[in-house]
Each structure stands twice: as C-alpha cells, then as structure tokens.
Design a protein around this motif. Structure first.
Motif, PDB file in Angstrom:
ATOM      1  N   ARG A   1      64.264 -36.905 -64.646  1.00 54.65           N
ATOM      2  CA  ARG A   1      65.210 -37.468 -63.690  1.00 54.65           C
ATOM      3  C   ARG A   1      64.498 -37.840 -62.386  1.00 54.65           C
ATOM      4  O   ARG A   1      64.750 -38.893 -61.801  1.00 54.65           O
ATOM      5  N   ASP A   2      63.589 -36.969 -61.936  1.00 52.43           N
ATOM      6  CA  ASP A   2      62.840 -37.247 -60.704  1.00 52.43           C
ATOM      7  C   ASP A   2      62.009 -38.517 -60.824  1.00 52.43           C
ATOM      8  O   ASP A   2      61.887 -39.294 -59.864  1.00 52.43           O
ATOM      9  N   GLU A   3      61.417 -38.726 -61.998  1.00 54.46           N
ATOM     10  CA  GLU A   3      60.575 -39.906 -62.181  1.00 54.46           C
ATOM     11  C   GLU A   3      61.368 -41.189 -61.953  1.00 54.46           C
ATOM     12  O   GLU A   3      60.821 -42.195 -61.486  1.00 54.46           O
ATOM     13  N   HIS A   4      62.649 -41.165 -62.258  1.00 58.61           N
ATOM     14  CA  HIS A   4      63.470 -42.348 -62.055  1.00 58.61           C
ATOM     15  C   HIS A   4      63.605 -42.699 -60.577  1.00 58.61           C
ATOM     16  O   HIS A   4      63.783 -43.863 -60.222  1.00 58.61           O
ATOM     17  N   VAL A   5      63.532 -41.708 -59.704  1.00 58.69           N
ATOM     18  CA  VAL A   5      63.616 -41.990 -58.277  1.00 58.69           C
ATOM     19  C   VAL A   5      62.410 -42.800 -57.834  1.00 58.69           C
ATOM     20  O   VAL A   5      62.539 -43.756 -57.054  1.00 58.69           O
ATOM     21  N   TYR A   6      61.214 -42.447 -58.329  1.00 54.21           N
ATOM     22  CA  TYR A   6      60.030 -43.239 -57.999  1.00 54.21           C
ATOM     23  C   TYR A   6      60.220 -44.692 -58.431  1.00 54.21           C
ATOM     24  O   TYR A   6      59.888 -45.625 -57.687  1.00 54.21           O
ATOM     25  N   ASP A   7      60.755 -44.886 -59.634  1.00 56.65           N
ATOM     26  CA  ASP A   7      60.989 -46.249 -60.098  1.00 56.65           C
ATOM     27  C   ASP A   7      61.978 -46.972 -59.187  1.00 56.65           C
ATOM     28  O   ASP A   7      61.762 -48.136 -58.814  1.00 56.65           O
ATOM     29  N   GLU A   8      63.075 -46.300 -58.826  1.00 51.03           N
ATOM     30  CA  GLU A   8      64.110 -46.953 -58.024  1.00 51.03           C
ATOM     31  C   GLU A   8      63.629 -47.279 -56.615  1.00 51.03           C
ATOM     32  O   GLU A   8      64.074 -48.252 -56.004  1.00 51.03           O
TER      33      GLU A   8
ATOM     34  N   TYR B   1      72.730 -34.701 -51.663  1.00 52.46           N
ATOM     35  CA  TYR B   1      71.640 -34.298 -52.533  1.00 52.46           C
ATOM     36  C   TYR B   1      70.397 -34.262 -51.660  1.00 52.46           C
ATOM     37  O   TYR B   1      70.147 -35.171 -50.883  1.00 52.46           O
ATOM     38  N   ASN B   2      69.600 -33.215 -51.799  1.00 56.84           N
ATOM     39  CA  ASN B   2      68.390 -33.113 -51.010  1.00 56.84           C
ATOM     40  C   ASN B   2      67.221 -33.765 -51.726  1.00 56.84           C
ATOM     41  O   ASN B   2      67.106 -33.704 -52.955  1.00 56.84           O
ATOM     42  N   PHE B   3      66.353 -34.366 -50.931  1.00 53.31           N
ATOM     43  CA  PHE B   3      65.116 -34.952 -51.428  1.00 53.31           C
ATOM     44  C   PHE B   3      63.949 -34.221 -50.772  1.00 53.31           C
ATOM     45  O   PHE B   3      64.017 -33.833 -49.593  1.00 53.31           O
ATOM     46  N   SER B   4      62.889 -34.051 -51.522  1.00 55.04           N
ATOM     47  CA  SER B   4      61.713 -33.378 -50.989  1.00 55.04           C
ATOM     48  C   SER B   4      60.968 -34.290 -50.023  1.00 55.04           C
ATOM     49  O   SER B   4      61.181 -35.510 -49.978  1.00 55.04           O
ATOM     50  N   GLU B   5      60.066 -33.688 -49.267  1.00 61.78           N
ATOM     51  CA  GLU B   5      59.209 -34.467 -48.369  1.00 61.78           C
ATOM     52  C   GLU B   5      58.390 -35.477 -49.168  1.00 61.78           C
ATOM     53  O   GLU B   5      58.128 -36.594 -48.694  1.00 61.78           O
ATOM     54  N   GLU B   6      58.028 -35.096 -50.366  1.00 59.92           N
ATOM     55  CA  GLU B   6      57.269 -35.978 -51.257  1.00 59.92           C
ATOM     56  C   GLU B   6      58.015 -37.289 -51.510  1.00 59.92           C
ATOM     57  O   GLU B   6      57.440 -38.383 -51.394  1.00 59.92           O
ATOM     58  N   PHE B   7      59.305 -37.205 -51.825  1.00 62.83           N
ATOM     59  CA  PHE B   7      60.103 -38.395 -52.074  1.00 62.83           C
ATOM     60  C   PHE B   7      60.407 -39.147 -50.784  1.00 62.83           C
ATOM     61  O   PHE B   7      60.387 -40.382 -50.748  1.00 62.83           O
ATOM     62  N   LEU B   8      60.709 -38.421 -49.728  1.00 61.60           N
ATOM     63  CA  LEU B   8      61.053 -39.073 -48.461  1.00 61.60           C
ATOM     64  C   LEU B   8      59.876 -39.878 -47.929  1.00 61.60           C
ATOM     65  O   LEU B   8      60.052 -40.973 -47.383  1.00 61.60           O
ATOM     66  N   ASN B   9      58.664 -39.360 -48.087  1.00 66.89           N
ATOM     67  CA  ASN B   9      57.482 -40.108 -47.656  1.00 66.89           C
ATOM     68  C   ASN B   9      57.296 -41.371 -48.489  1.00 66.89           C
ATOM     69  O   ASN B   9      56.881 -42.412 -47.976  1.00 66.89           O
TER      70      ASN B   9
ATOM     71  N   ARG C   1      66.828 -28.010 -44.287  1.00 64.48           N
ATOM     72  CA  ARG C   1      67.312 -28.431 -45.607  1.00 64.48           C
ATOM     73  C   ARG C   1      66.594 -27.588 -46.648  1.00 64.48           C
ATOM     74  O   ARG C   1      65.390 -27.703 -46.827  1.00 64.48           O
ATOM     75  N   LYS C   2      67.333 -26.732 -47.314  1.00 62.48           N
ATOM     76  CA  LYS C   2      66.766 -25.838 -48.315  1.00 62.48           C
ATOM     77  C   LYS C   2      66.728 -26.541 -49.666  1.00 62.48           C
ATOM     78  O   LYS C   2      67.753 -26.983 -50.181  1.00 62.48           O
ATOM     79  N   LEU C   3      65.547 -26.653 -50.232  1.00 64.10           N
ATOM     80  CA  LEU C   3      65.385 -27.296 -51.526  1.00 64.10           C
ATOM     81  C   LEU C   3      65.586 -26.295 -52.650  1.00 64.10           C
ATOM     82  O   LEU C   3      65.126 -25.152 -52.572  1.00 64.10           O
ATOM     83  N   THR C   4      66.272 -26.729 -53.704  1.00 64.40           N
ATOM     84  CA  THR C   4      66.439 -25.939 -54.914  1.00 64.40           C
ATOM     85  C   THR C   4      65.874 -26.722 -56.096  1.00 64.40           C
ATOM     86  O   THR C   4      65.577 -27.921 -55.978  1.00 64.40           O
ATOM     87  N   GLU C   5      65.774 -26.077 -57.244  1.00 69.72           N
ATOM     88  CA  GLU C   5      65.186 -26.744 -58.407  1.00 69.72           C
ATOM     89  C   GLU C   5      66.050 -27.899 -58.903  1.00 69.72           C
ATOM     90  O   GLU C   5      65.558 -28.777 -59.622  1.00 69.72           O
ATOM     91  N   ASN C   6      67.333 -27.923 -58.527  1.00 69.93           N
ATOM     92  CA  ASN C   6      68.214 -29.015 -58.955  1.00 69.93           C
ATOM     93  C   ASN C   6      68.179 -30.215 -58.025  1.00 69.93           C
ATOM     94  O   ASN C   6      68.804 -31.234 -58.301  1.00 69.93           O
ATOM     95  N   ASP C   7      67.472 -30.115 -56.897  1.00 68.42           N
ATOM     96  CA  ASP C   7      67.325 -31.247 -55.985  1.00 68.42           C
ATOM     97  C   ASP C   7      66.294 -32.223 -56.540  1.00 68.42           C
ATOM     98  O   ASP C   7      65.607 -31.949 -57.531  1.00 68.42           O
ATOM     99  N   PHE C   8      66.175 -33.359 -55.861  1.00 68.44           N
ATOM    100  CA  PHE C   8      65.183 -34.363 -56.244  1.00 68.44           C
ATOM    101  C   PHE C   8      63.864 -33.973 -55.581  1.00 68.44           C
ATOM    102  O   PHE C   8      63.697 -34.138 -54.373  1.00 68.44           O
ATOM    103  N   LEU C   9      62.934 -33.479 -56.384  1.00 64.70           N
ATOM    104  CA  LEU C   9      61.735 -32.851 -55.824  1.00 64.70           C
ATOM    105  C   LEU C   9      60.466 -33.678 -55.986  1.00 64.70           C
ATOM    106  O   LEU C   9      59.592 -33.635 -55.132  1.00 64.70           O
ATOM    107  N   GLY C  10      60.336 -34.403 -57.083  1.00 61.24           N
ATOM    108  CA  GLY C  10      59.082 -35.093 -57.354  1.00 61.24           C
ATOM    109  C   GLY C  10      58.136 -34.172 -58.097  1.00 61.24           C
ATOM    110  O   GLY C  10      58.264 -32.939 -58.049  1.00 61.24           O
ATOM    111  N   PRO C  11      57.158 -34.730 -58.818  1.00 61.51           N
ATOM    112  CA  PRO C  11      56.297 -33.913 -59.689  1.00 61.51           C
ATOM    113  C   PRO C  11      55.477 -32.859 -58.950  1.00 61.51           C
ATOM    114  O   PRO C  11      55.362 -31.727 -59.412  1.00 61.51           O
TER     115      PRO C  11
END
Length: 471
Positions: A183-190, A337-345, A395-405
């Motif tokens: 699911r996370d990989e799809h965010v990179y594509d989008e 939905y929270n996004f990691s710093e990895e995705f936000l960057n 913003r507390k990240l959990t395993e169900n958030d969008f984290l990136g690899p």
C-alpha cells in the motif's frame, strides 16, 4: 441570462381601467413566465444587492443549445465535485461525470468532471469539450481524500478486508506487513502521478514520463496512462527505462487535446481547492470560475449576474445546499492519516520541482502559472510544518500509517529486536509476493471501474425519477 426578480416601478398617478387591466395582464404573464422558468429550468435567482435564491440545477439537458462546454479537471479526490456544483449554481445546468459518457453515451452537458489522464479517469466525452479549468489540491490532502474515496468504492481498508473481498488468491498468503508495504508503494507512484498530471494540463496535453518527467513518445506515454500499467516495472519493450531514454527529444502531445478540444487543453484558470473552501478566500476563488464562463457562446446566456456569484458560493459551501460532497461526510474534519517524514519529503521534492518550473521566466508572464505557484507555495509551507510535527513527536506514527519502506522497516526492526532476534533476522529475508499483489491490484481496479459505472447508473436513475415527477 439569469432572471432577476421584477422590481416595482413608479406608481401611476392616472389612467383608464383598460390600461390598468392591460398592465395587470402583462404583470400576470410575466410572473407566470418567471414561475415556469423557475419550475422547469430551476435557475438560481439574483435577488439584487448580493443576495440570491439558490435552486437545484436542471438535469434535463437540451440537445439544441450550442454552448461552450467546460472540463473540470483535477487529480482524483473530492474537490472537483465542489467545483462543478458551483458551476451548476452559477448557470442552473447540471454537470456530468466522465464515466457517464462511457456508460450512457454522448450528451450536451455544459460541464464535464474528469480525472484524465490519471488511470482513474477516462476520455469518454469524445469532442464535446471546448475549454478547461484545473483544480489543484494540496498533494498530501489529495492522497488522504483519494485514499478515502478508494475505500468508499470497495477497496480494502485493512489486510483482513482484502482477504474477505474475494482477494484470497493463493493458499500461501503474504503476512499483513507485506500488505502495508505494498500500500505504501502506491503513495510513491501517486506522488509522481500528481506532478505528471499537472504538467499534462498546464502544457496542453504534453506527453511525459510519470517518474522522470522526461519527454516521451505516444507509445511510451500510453504505457503510463493505461489502467493496466503494471508492466512499467516488468521490462516491457526491452526495458521501460530504456524506452523512456530513447523517447526524448521534441515534445509530443496528446492528439485528443489538439483535435477534440476546440480551445485546447491548457486551463483558462487554476483553482485552489483549499482556498475555494475557505470562508475568507472562497468567494474570490469562485469568481475565477465564473469569469471563465463570461462572454462564452451559449453558456454565458445562463450565467447569473456577477453580483450574485458570492451568494451562490455561500449557499454551496457555507449553507451546504445541493447534493452531498466530501465536506458532508460524517467526521470529515476529524478524519486523518499520518505520513512519515520519508513520504512528506518526497512530496516536497515534487512540489519544489513544480514551483521552480512554473516560476521560471518561461512561465512568469502567464496568470495560470502565477496562480499555480502561489497555490503550491502554500502547500509547501503546510508540508514543511507537518514534517516539524512528525520530528517533534506531535504526530505519532503507527504501523497502519503511511510510512514508506525505510521508516516501516526501521519501526519493524525496532519492534522485533525487543521481542525476538530470530524474527528480526527472518524479516531481512522476506519472500517475494509481487505476483499476489499484482493480481490484487488488478482486481481492485476492475472493481473500482465497476463501482464507478454502477454509481453513474444509480445517479442517472435518480435524475430520471426527478424528471418524471416534474414532467
């Protein structure tokens, strides 16, 4: 044009009964005509002084009116519905979704909502369009809303739901962490699709690679556009990267923009979805949409007077008139939905690219580029602030958030190292479930297209029922 309520003229000081009777008949006929117009055409009414009476649009679209048709384009999310609902309020005529053309055939609607060329869209209107406006939403909010819309239309919210929705394709199913990673990989594509989408419209249907944004030829571009775009990582045509590298050179354009849209695909206005929804900036942003219709063949005849544009916007956004939009969903303001710093960057990098490009000398004299850069600068500031909040733990990240690899792997390793060193070693040697997820994605896309078509069928049935009651 939109009709205003009749104003009382000077009171006559004298006159025969015949004149008074004639005047009364004329007034009665005028009022009857106004009443019939409101009942059958359902046009919003300018009451003067910035006031208006909002009414639902007419879905009984005549085929004999020759008017300019406007595309309302934007990356998949909920904002285009708000935009075309505003256009409906300004003119009294209903808009149509791109998938309705695919399902029911051609029509003469003055407004068309589309996600094209995103794979979630479809050019179904053939040569019906004449001009376009581009709706731009914050890249982060776009993914949040698109994520939610996907779930509305049947995609799995969780791994457990994925297995319940007839996606149990193999006996040896991948564990949940693989589903979340996929699911996370799809965010990179989008993220790549987001900038690619904006470039397509701003540059009049230019053909670029989704990931590198290099110029490509038509064959390569359609590999990206196709809903079945899974082969882009599978070395099709001797290697996808090789094809892109060989396709550079002179720009190529989508022939449909040149041949099927009379005014071309370059938008006449770029609209900020966030500014349109804001009480402070909404009326000014909405006025940009009204201006696109001014003086345009056919449709300007139905455009309500400018003094009432702000009132039409207020009725839609503040008073929530009309059909429901994503703003009416229960808990909309609280859902996140929270996004990691990895995705936000990664999002920031794409926004920086667009700002630099459309802020360059090549574009700086064009109003649509100025508006786009202004919008994107606001988005950049919001993303930078969110990164600070993630870094500071607000913003507390959990395993169900969008984290990136990288972030997901780090969190999983930290968790496993606390429990079992052997499990941590096993995590480094994960099995390849690519085939499973490719089939899963294809089934999701098939279901989404089916749901879209079913939605337009339901909407058309409701329209038919309303028209039958009026008839």
């Amino acid at each position: 044009s939109m009709m205003t309520q009749p104003k009382e003229g000077p009171r006559p000081t004298s006159g025969s009964k015949a004149i008074k009777l004639f005047a009364g008949v004329v007034l009665a006929v005028a009022l009857l005509a106004l009443s019939e117009s409101i009942d059958t055409r359902q046009l919003s009414i300018n009451l003067g002084g910035g006031a208006c009476q909002w009414t639902a649009p007419d879905h009984d679209i005549p085929n004999d009116i020759d008017w300019i048709t406007t595309l309302v384009v934007g990356f998949p999310s909920g904002d285009k519905r708000l935009a075309f609902k505003h256009l409906e309020g300004l003119t009294g005529w209903a808009a149509r979704d791109e998938w309705a053309y695919k399902t029911f055939g051609m029509s003469n609607h003055p407004f068309i909502k589309t996600n094209y060329p995103h794979y979630d869209g479809d050019w179904g209107w053939e040569d019906a369009a004449d001009q376009s406006i581009l709706i731009v939403r914050n890249i982060r909010n776009t993914f949040t809303e698109f994520h939610h819309v996907m779930w509305d239309l049947g995609a799995p919210k969780t791994y457990a739901e994925a297995l319940e929705h007839e996606y149990d394709l193999y006996d040896n199913l991948p564990p949940q962490e693989h589903f979340l990673s996929w699911r996370d990989e799809h965010v990179y594509d989008e993220i790549s699709f987001y900038g690619w989408f904006i470039d397509y419209w701003m540059e009049g249907g230019i053909l670029r690679d989704v990931y590198s944004h290099d110029l490509v030829d038509g064959d390569t571009w359609y590999m990206n556009y196709s809903p079945d775009h899974f082969h882009e990582l599978e070395g099709a045509y001797g290697g996808y990267d090789e094809v892109v590298a060989q396709a550079g050179g002179l720009p190529a354009y989508d022939e449909r923009c040149a041949n099927l849209v009379s005014g071309g695909c370059v938008p006449l206005a770029v609209i900020s979805a966030e500014r349109f929804e804001s009480p402070t900036t909404g009326p000014a942003e909405a006025a940009k949409m009204g201006a696109v219709l001014e003086g345009k063949r056919g449709i300007s005849d139905y455009l309500i007077e400018k003094e009432a544009w702000g009132c039409v916007w207020e009725e839609l956004i503040i008073n929530r008139k009309g059909e429901k939009t994503f703003l009416d969903r229960e808990g909309h303001s609280r859902r996140n939905y929270n996004f990691s710093e990895e995705f936000l960057n990664e999002m920031l990098r794409e926004i920086y690219r667009l700002i630099i490009k459309y802020g360059s000398k090549t574009w700086q004299q064009q109003q649509i580029a100025k508006d786009l850069v202004s919008i994107l600068n606001n988005h950049k500031a919001a993303l930078e602030q969110e990164i600070v909040e993630v870094q500071n733990g607000l913003r507390k990240l959990t395993e169900n958030d969008f984290l990136g690899p990288k972030t997901r792997r780090r969190m999983e390793m930290e968790k496993l190292q606390l429990s079992n060193a052997q499990e941590a070693r096993d995590l480094k040697q994960r099995a390849d479930y690519k085939e499973f997820f490719d089939v899963l994605e294809k089934k999701m896309m098939e279901k989404r297209i089916f749901q879209k078509k079913r939605a337009v069928v339901r909407e058309q049935r409701e329209i038919d029922r309303k028209l039958k009651r009026l008839g």
